[in-house]
Design a protein around this motif. Sequence first.
Motif: not given
Length: 286
Positions: A73-98
């Motif tokens: 589970g820890a290895a599967a936690a994907e991270t995304v660079e949302v702006t240069p130098g800032v990595q965040v965990t890719k978390k999604t939830y139920a509901g409209p994407t916006n």
Amino acid sequence: MRGLNSCRFHRDHARLLRYPTAWSGIETIMKLRANRLLPRHRRSGDHPTGLPCEGLRSLVGLLAGCVLLFLAGAAAAETVEVTPGVQVTKKTYAGPTNEQPFFGFVAKDSAQRAADEKFVKAMIDAVGTREKAFEETTKRGWRAVTKGNPGEAAQRFNQAFLLGPEQSGVYHGFAVIAQMRFRDSEFADEMFRIARRQPNPLKSLNADYGKMLLIAKRPRDAQPVLEQAVKDAPDLRDAWTNLAWARLQNGDAAAACAAADEAVKQRPSGNSNSDLTAVRSSAQCK
């Protein structure tokens, strides 16, 4: 907490912090271990002569399986660079994407990207600069939070992300949405920690972070954050009140009362008066 009525404290504090915590994997393993009977060893003298290891092997296998699942589970936690130098965990939830942080991390098509650019241009044209557009958008987000409308607030903070993805206010806003709407203290904690590193943080950042840590039942972590919060914004009654709660839970009723006394001197907001009454009662302040 000398002389503290513990029943009244837990009753009052449960009203203030109503959110449940997640199950602990270690706790679950220990429950399984406690409920499983292992066969007795046959002994000759002081040494086992024929270890019937089936029960022990089953337990070891169970524990190893749990560890592997945890690591997977820890290895599967994907991270995304949302702006240069800032990595965040890719978390999604139920509901409209916006209405999810970072638009739910969806891969946008050309039409959606064009719509984003059109919005950014329209906002800048309307107010004059990108900085003012960001400020106006985040103000709308915080107004929606105050009104108890997390869906609209998330939309506004996503718009702010388009305007200033490096700004502290984006991550601050997403942290509040993660806790307020999705009850995800782990992601909220991540967002707050990023917000503290990014430029132009709000004075209320540590106050909100400390409050989240209290909701997550982490008073020891909350106290130093709230100590900083009252330095950042000494006129915020909520910050002093939450600091009083943290000190009380950490066993210092006298310091809790001192924070409560400071809270009395500051301007009230929301339900701070009732919360302050509750903490003073629990700490048995004079």
